[in-house]
Enzyme design. Structure first.
Site, PDB file in Angstrom:
ATOM      1  N   LYS A   1      -8.623   9.282  -2.792  1.00 41.73           N
ATOM      2  CA  LYS A   1      -8.341   9.190  -1.369  1.00 41.73           C
ATOM      3  C   LYS A   1      -8.026  10.208  -0.879  1.00 41.73           C
ATOM      4  CE  LYS A   1      -3.587   6.915  -2.033  1.00 41.73           C
ATOM      5  NZ  LYS A   1      -3.421   5.631  -2.392  1.00 41.73           N
TER       6      LYS A   1
ATOM      7  N   TYR B   1      10.446  29.268  19.079  1.00 42.63           N
ATOM      8  CA  TYR B   1      10.304  28.409  19.757  1.00 42.63           C
ATOM      9  C   TYR B   1      11.563  27.920  19.988  1.00 42.63           C
ATOM     10  CZ  TYR B   1       5.415  28.598  21.148  1.00 42.63           C
ATOM     11  OH  TYR B   1       3.963  28.940  20.892  1.00 42.63           O
TER      12      TYR B   1
ATOM     13  N   MET C   1       3.039  26.562  15.484  1.00 45.22           N
ATOM     14  CA  MET C   1       1.491  26.094  15.387  1.00 45.22           C
ATOM     15  C   MET C   1       0.819  26.770  14.383  1.00 45.22           C
ATOM     16  SD  MET C   1      -1.671  25.105  16.975  1.00 45.22           S
ATOM     17  CE  MET C   1      -1.237  24.401  18.248  1.00 45.22           C
TER      18      MET C   1
HETATM   19  C1  PLP Z   1      -2.580   5.703  -3.029  1.00 43.91           C
HETATM   20  C2  PLP Z   1      -2.678   4.250  -4.555  1.00 43.91           C
HETATM   21  C3  PLP Z   1      -2.413   4.359  -6.345  1.00 43.91           C
HETATM   22  C4  PLP Z   1      -2.077   5.806  -6.414  1.00 43.91           C
HETATM   23  O1  PLP Z   1      -0.411   5.592  -6.054  1.00 43.91           O
HETATM   24  P1  PLP Z   1      -0.094   7.433  -6.957  1.00 43.91           P
HETATM   25  O2  PLP Z   1       1.640   6.671  -6.401  1.00 43.91           O
HETATM   26  O3  PLP Z   1      -0.280   8.340  -6.074  1.00 43.91           O
HETATM   27  O4  PLP Z   1      -0.349   7.356  -8.458  1.00 43.91           O
HETATM   28  C5  PLP Z   1      -2.514   3.742  -6.774  1.00 43.91           C
HETATM   29  N1  PLP Z   1      -3.698   2.253  -6.129  1.00 43.91           N
HETATM   30  C6  PLP Z   1      -2.820   1.932  -4.799  1.00 43.91           C
HETATM   31  C7  PLP Z   1      -3.420   0.856  -4.920  1.00 43.91           C
HETATM   32  C8  PLP Z   1      -2.806   3.191  -3.977  1.00 43.91           C
HETATM   33  O5  PLP Z   1      -3.413   3.185  -2.415  1.00 43.91           O
END
Ligand code: PLP
Length: 364
Positions: free
Chosen positions: A40, A260, A308
């Site tokens: 993801k 800043y 930035m």
């Molecule tokens: C993001 C996620 C994972 C992976 O988790 P990690 O801690 O990055 O290994 C597995 N299952 C679900 C449902 C997730 O949202």
């Protein structure tokens, strides 16, 4: 002097180390357990396509993304390997899952109803993953919804339940009591689906207890080199290195300030380097006056606020002094994503997924 071309920095992704990390998991869980890849958020900021292609070469049998558009992006370069959307069956997008051969993770009774209705309409069973929420209170069937679903399985002839899953809330904490509790709830639910694969463990979960492996583990973070066992040494290989360039060197005087809001003042004459890196690059502002960067292995403290596009570091203690154009290490041999996260008061997941498109990405 390092050649950065027109770029402010270079993000190197070690795909060999990614493969090695994948194989560490395979070895850990054994040949009877599948190791899925969680990719993801553009593979945790690393780059979706090269990561998926590397893991496919390692025979990764299943991928997970968060959103439907991530899954469609996945299908643009890979038409065959199973990919599932953790975010559920997006309302209005149901037919896209069919069209692109994408597995929905059914998180609610409503997801189940809509997917079943589509199956009935098409006159065939549709593959699906059922997510049971064992304590996260975020996504997945509640205990009541799960009970109802199990009692009415005959009404859902259109649902071909291929995988049953749940997700740990506290697996990064070695001794957290919630982890075994969630595992027990999961196993009770899983009994109703003798023919489905069971999947519970994320990166940390799979290191906690072999009983959590079930049929499929779902690591994400540790694939990219993050430490799944924060209480001890990182068993994974480093995947991500980031170097950026020095734009200017300054001799600052006692009594002056920097950056800043003038949050850092000099109590003696000093020397600083202004580095091409800022929060627009994903170097989070929480690192102001806290983080450390490295020049040839030597630590250089961040002075004042992260801007930035720029950051300022102290280099007065270095010998020889760096030159304009020299490389400064942000992530790599001297600093892991977890180290930088600790300094900034966050987790490595946020450091990784913040990495922007501004860097030149090099896959080695
Ligand atoms: C993001 C996620 C994972 C992976 O988790 P990690 O801690 O990055 O290994 C597995 N299952 C679900 C449902 C997730 O949202």
């Amino acid at each position: 002097m390092r050649d950065f071309g027109p770029h402010s920095g270079v993000l190197s992704i070690d795909l060999g180390a990614l493969s090695q990390n994948y194989n560490i998991f395979k070895k850990r869980v054994g040949s009877h357990v599948e190791v899925a890849g969680v990719v993801k958020a553009n593979a945790y900021g690393v780059g979706l396509q090269p990561v998926v292609e590397t893991l496919v070469q390692e025979q990764c049998p299943q991928f997970f993304v968060a959103t439907l558009d991530e899954a469609i992006a996945f299908r643009s370069f890979n038409q065959n390997t199973p990919v599932a959307v953790l975010g559920g069956l997006f309302i209005g997008g149901e037919k896209e899952y069919l069209k692109h051969n994408i597995l929905p993770v059914l998180n609610t009774s409503d997801d189940i109803d809509r997917w079943n209705a589509l199956a009935v309409e098409r006159g065939k069973q549709l593959p699906s993953i059922i997510h049971y929420d064992t304590g996260m209170n975020r996504l997945g069937l509640s205990a009541d919804e799960a009970t109802q679903f199990c009692q009415r399985l005959n009404d859902y002839q259109g649902i071909d339940t291929q995988i049953i899953m749940s997700h740990f809330a506290c697996a990064d904490d070695k001794n957290h009591l919630m982890t075994p509790e969630q595992a027990t709830r999961f196993s009770e639910f899983a009994k109703y689906f003798p023919n489905a694969k069971k999947s519970l463990a994320n990166s940390s979960g799979l290191f906690r207890d072999d009983a959590y492996h079930h049929d499929m583990v779902r690591p994400g973070y540790a694939l990219y080199g993050g430490n799944p066992t924060p209480e001890t040494q990182n068993p994974m290989n480093n995947v991500v290195s980031l170097d950026t360039r020095i734009l200017q060197i300054r001799h600052t005087k006692k009594g002056e300030t920097i950056g800043y809001s003038a949050t850092h003042d000099f109590d003696k004459n000093s020397i600083t380097a202004t580095v091409a890196l800022g929060y627009a690059d994903g170097f989070i502002r929480a690192g102001s006056s806290k983080a450390t960067l490295y020049y040839k292995g030597q630590p250089c403290p961040v002075f004042g606020r992260v801007s930035m596009d720029l950051i300022t570091i102290g280099i007065e203690h270095l010998n020889p002094l760096p030159q304009v154009g020299d490389a400064i290490e942000v992530l790599g041999e001297n600093q892991s994503v977890d180290d930088l996260a600790d300094a900034c008061g966050t987790i490595g997941y946020e450091i990784l997924t913040s990495l922007t498109e501004r860097y030149k990405r090099v896959f080695i």
